[in-house]
Design a protein around this motif. Structure first.
Motif, PDB file in Angstrom:
ATOM      1  N   ALA A  91      13.572 -12.297 -41.792  1.00 15.51           N
ATOM      2  CA  ALA A  91      14.680 -12.627 -40.877  1.00 15.51           C
ATOM      3  C   ALA A  91      14.507 -14.016 -40.281  1.00 15.51           C
ATOM      4  N   GLN A  92      13.283 -14.355 -39.891  1.00 11.46           N
ATOM      5  CA  GLN A  92      13.035 -15.674 -39.323  1.00 11.46           C
ATOM      6  C   GLN A  92      13.257 -16.764 -40.370  1.00 11.46           C
ATOM      7  N   PHE A  93      12.845 -16.512 -41.607  1.00  8.64           N
ATOM      8  CA  PHE A  93      13.074 -17.477 -42.688  1.00  8.64           C
ATOM      9  C   PHE A  93      14.569 -17.728 -42.879  1.00  8.64           C
ATOM     10  N   LEU A  94      15.355 -16.661 -42.923  1.00 10.04           N
ATOM     11  CA  LEU A  94      16.807 -16.801 -43.095  1.00 10.04           C
ATOM     12  C   LEU A  94      17.431 -17.503 -41.891  1.00 10.04           C
ATOM     13  N   ALA A  95      16.934 -17.173 -40.689  1.00  7.67           N
ATOM     14  CA  ALA A  95      17.462 -17.808 -39.480  1.00  7.67           C
ATOM     15  C   ALA A  95      17.194 -19.311 -39.476  1.00  7.67           C
ATOM     16  N   ASP A  96      15.997 -19.690 -39.919  1.00  7.33           N
ATOM     17  CA  ASP A  96      15.630 -21.112 -39.948  1.00  7.33           C
ATOM     18  C   ASP A  96      16.439 -21.898 -40.974  1.00  7.33           C
ATOM     19  N   HIS A  97      16.773 -21.260 -42.093  1.00  6.03           N
ATOM     20  CA  HIS A  97      17.426 -21.978 -43.187  1.00  6.03           C
ATOM     21  C   HIS A  97      18.947 -21.873 -43.182  1.00  6.03           C
ATOM     22  N   TYR A  98      19.483 -20.882 -42.469  1.00  9.38           N
ATOM     23  CA  TYR A  98      20.938 -20.699 -42.471  1.00  9.38           C
ATOM     24  C   TYR A  98      21.541 -20.709 -41.072  1.00  9.38           C
ATOM     25  N   ASP A  99      20.740 -21.127 -40.076  1.00  6.12           N
ATOM     26  CA  ASP A  99      21.225 -21.318 -38.711  1.00  6.12           C
ATOM     27  C   ASP A  99      21.926 -20.064 -38.184  1.00  6.12           C
ATOM     28  N   THR A 100      21.247 -18.933 -38.310  1.00  6.31           N
ATOM     29  CA  THR A 100      21.770 -17.674 -37.792  1.00  6.31           C
ATOM     30  C   THR A 100      20.756 -17.081 -36.816  1.00  6.31           C
ATOM     31  N   PRO A 101      21.186 -16.222 -35.872  1.00  8.84           N
ATOM     32  CA  PRO A 101      20.247 -15.635 -34.910  1.00  8.84           C
ATOM     33  C   PRO A 101      19.206 -14.756 -35.603  1.00  8.84           C
ATOM     34  N   ALA A 102      17.936 -15.006 -35.327  1.00 14.99           N
ATOM     35  CA  ALA A 102      16.867 -14.242 -35.977  1.00 14.99           C
ATOM     36  C   ALA A 102      16.939 -12.762 -35.625  1.00 14.99           C
ATOM     37  N   MET A 103      17.270 -12.455 -34.365  1.00 15.95           N
ATOM     38  CA  MET A 103      17.377 -11.057 -33.940  1.00 15.95           C
ATOM     39  C   MET A 103      18.430 -10.314 -34.759  1.00 15.95           C
ATOM     40  N   ALA A 151      19.711  -9.116 -26.298  1.00 12.56           N
ATOM     41  CA  ALA A 151      18.990  -8.101 -27.059  1.00 12.56           C
ATOM     42  C   ALA A 151      17.683  -7.693 -26.386  1.00 12.56           C
ATOM     43  N   SER A 152      16.961  -8.648 -25.805  1.00 14.35           N
ATOM     44  CA  SER A 152      15.687  -8.319 -25.145  1.00 14.35           C
ATOM     45  C   SER A 152      15.899  -7.362 -23.981  1.00 14.35           C
ATOM     46  N   GLN A 158      21.572   4.914 -31.520  1.00 11.11           N
ATOM     47  CA  GLN A 158      22.861   4.380 -31.957  1.00 11.11           C
ATOM     48  C   GLN A 158      23.467   3.465 -30.895  1.00 11.11           C
ATOM     49  N   ARG A 159      23.346   3.880 -29.630  1.00  9.79           N
ATOM     50  CA  ARG A 159      23.862   3.034 -28.546  1.00  9.79           C
ATOM     51  C   ARG A 159      23.085   1.729 -28.471  1.00  9.79           C
ATOM     52  N   LEU A 160      21.773   1.807 -28.665  1.00  9.46           N
ATOM     53  CA  LEU A 160      20.957   0.591 -28.624  1.00  9.46           C
ATOM     54  C   LEU A 160      21.328  -0.363 -29.746  1.00  9.46           C
ATOM     55  N   ILE A 161      21.435   0.150 -30.967  1.00 13.44           N
ATOM     56  CA  ILE A 161      21.785  -0.705 -32.104  1.00 13.44           C
ATOM     57  C   ILE A 161      23.137  -1.351 -31.901  1.00 13.44           C
ATOM     58  N   PHE A 162      24.119  -0.574 -31.462  1.00 12.64           N
ATOM     59  CA  PHE A 162      25.450  -1.127 -31.230  1.00 12.64           C
ATOM     60  C   PHE A 162      25.392  -2.250 -30.194  1.00 12.64           C
ATOM     61  N   THR A 163      24.643  -2.018 -29.113  1.00 16.16           N
ATOM     62  CA  THR A 163      24.568  -3.018 -28.046  1.00 16.16           C
ATOM     63  C   THR A 163      23.897  -4.297 -28.530  1.00 16.16           C
ATOM     64  N   VAL A 164      22.800  -4.156 -29.270  1.00 16.90           N
ATOM     65  CA  VAL A 164      22.106  -5.339 -29.792  1.00 16.90           C
ATOM     66  C   VAL A 164      23.018  -6.114 -30.731  1.00 16.90           C
ATOM     67  N   LEU A 165      23.684  -5.413 -31.624  1.00 20.25           N
ATOM     68  CA  LEU A 165      24.633  -6.079 -32.523  1.00 20.25           C
ATOM     69  C   LEU A 165      25.736  -6.774 -31.737  1.00 20.25           C
ATOM     70  N   VAL A 189      26.316   4.591 -35.711  1.00 22.31           N
ATOM     71  CA  VAL A 189      26.508   3.403 -34.877  1.00 22.31           C
ATOM     72  C   VAL A 189      27.976   2.993 -34.862  1.00 22.31           C
ATOM     73  N   LEU A 190      28.584   2.950 -36.052  1.00 21.17           N
ATOM     74  CA  LEU A 190      29.994   2.554 -36.143  1.00 21.17           C
ATOM     75  C   LEU A 190      30.907   3.561 -35.461  1.00 21.17           C
ATOM     76  N   ALA A 191      30.435   4.798 -35.336  1.00 17.37           N
ATOM     77  CA  ALA A 191      31.238   5.833 -34.689  1.00 17.37           C
ATOM     78  C   ALA A 191      31.337   5.631 -33.177  1.00 17.37           C
ATOM     79  N   VAL A 192      30.567   4.695 -32.627  1.00 22.40           N
ATOM     80  CA  VAL A 192      30.662   4.414 -31.192  1.00 22.40           C
ATOM     81  C   VAL A 192      32.088   4.005 -30.830  1.00 22.40           C
ATOM     82  N   GLY A 193      32.766   3.266 -31.724  1.00 20.74           N
ATOM     83  CA  GLY A 193      34.202   3.065 -31.589  1.00 20.74           C
ATOM     84  C   GLY A 193      34.642   1.795 -30.886  1.00 20.74           C
TER      85      GLY A 193
END
Length: 342
Positions: free
Chosen positions: A35-47, A142-143, A160-167, A312-316
């Motif tokens: 994830a960190q490699f992709l974040a460094d090379h494609y300017d996306t959030p590592a989290m 996210a932290s 599921q609530r945690l994943i949805f919130t982080v996303l 997670v997607l069912a959170v709505g």
């Protein structure tokens, strides 16, 4: 002390424990590094990348030799990473901005959490989800979501609530990183006011830094300082919440209660205090700060691997509406406060 609980028993069992945890922890580390490699090379959030990659290999968290280690990473490594965040905090941060602006930032955190709890019923959600989303929006994305989730009473929808919130907060933070500097420019704000707005409203630290320095070095420094003051609110918010939950929340069926003072909060406060008195050498503090970031990245990868995406997607859509409304609230509140104190 019984034989099973003796120190000798602990050390005798340690090699077996390490062997049981190693495969899952190793997988989480590999996902985090990727994830960190992709974040460094494609300017996306590592989290975000760690979470998505973790979800992509979620089968590893369901069965096999990796299950126990993944659960360890999602819980124990997570809490250690949160504790290590304390090295980023010092009392000098508070003095750097002046009392009025510090009170504005602290008031923004408290008001956003209260606002989320107040309006959650209109979106069809209970206090747990409201506190999780509002706390992550108000403090540090996210932290904060990970820290708050660690003290909330658990049920079958907790992960599921945690994943949805982080996303959600990561995506909204990325949008804000692009949109808010444009808003700052359009409103004609100077570097100080613009930095305060960005630091007090964008959810994640990395996006605050990106947005601030996209305007100027001065705005970036101010934004980072303000953001770290918000991060410093993590420990008192989690501590107060843990006390309230322990006192008023309905106990789980097994009768257990969360600890009076979570150990990771004690660690956070202890490190922040030591750092405030310059008792932690700068190289050590820098190393611990980097370790904290990697631990949280590993933990969020593990959380992703424990995720059922359909649930997670069912959170709505109402959950999305709640998260967006809380984000808009803190932005409007801080903007009004900046103009009031200007």
């Amino acid at each position: 002390m019984t034989a099973t609980g003796s120190p000798n028993s602990f050390f005798q069992d340690l090699p077996n424990r390490v062997r049981a945890l190693f495969p899952g922890v190793l997988v989480a580390i590999i996902v985090a590094i990727t994830a960190q490699f992709l974040a460094d090379h494609y300017d996306t959030p590592a989290m975000l990348m760690a979470l998505l990659l973790g979800i992509a290999v979620a089968f590893l968290g369901d069965e096999g030799k990796t299950v126990e280690g993944i659960a360890f990473a999602a819980r124990t490594i997570l809490r250690l990473g949160i504790a290590f965040l304390g090295v980023r905090i010092s009392f000098e941060l508070m003095a750097g901005l002046g009392l009025e602006l510090v009170l504005l930032v602290i008031g923004g955190v408290a008001a956003t959490i209260a606002f989320g709890l107040l309006i959650s019923r209109f979106f069809g959600h209970g206090w747990r989800f409201a506190f999780l989303t509002a706390g992550s929006v108000a403090i540090c994305g996210a932290s904060a979501a990970l820290a708050i989730s660690a003290i909330l009473p658990k049920d079958d929808r907790s992960e599921q609530r945690l994943i949805f919130t982080v996303l959600g907060v990561t995506v909204l933070s990325t949008i804000a990183m692009v949109a808010y500097p444009i808003l700052v420019t359009q409103l004609g704000m100077d570097d100080t006011s613009g930095g305060i707005f960005l630091g007090a409203t964008i959810h994640d630290v990395a996006q605050v830094v990106g947005a601030g320095f996209s305007i100027s070095e001065s705005a970036g420094d101010t934004a980072t300082l303000v953001k770290l003051i918000r991060v410093s609110m993590l420990a008192p918010v989690v501590l107060i919440a843990a006390l309230l939950i322990r006192t008023f929340a309905e106990a789980p069926e097994d009768g257990s209660r969360p600890p009076l003072l979570p150990i990771f909060v004690i660690g956070f406060l202890a490190l922040a205090t030591l750092n405030s008195f310059n008792l932690i050498p700068t190289p050590v503090a820098d190393l611990m700060s980097q370790a904290s970031r990697w631990m949280l990245l590993i933990a969020i990868a593990a959380v992703g691997m424990k995720t059922n995406l359909k649930r997670v997607l069912a959170v709505g859509g109402a959950a999305i509406g709640l998260l967006v409304t809380e984000t808009l609230f803190i932005a409007a509140l801080i903007l009004a406060g900046i103009y009031y104190f200007a």
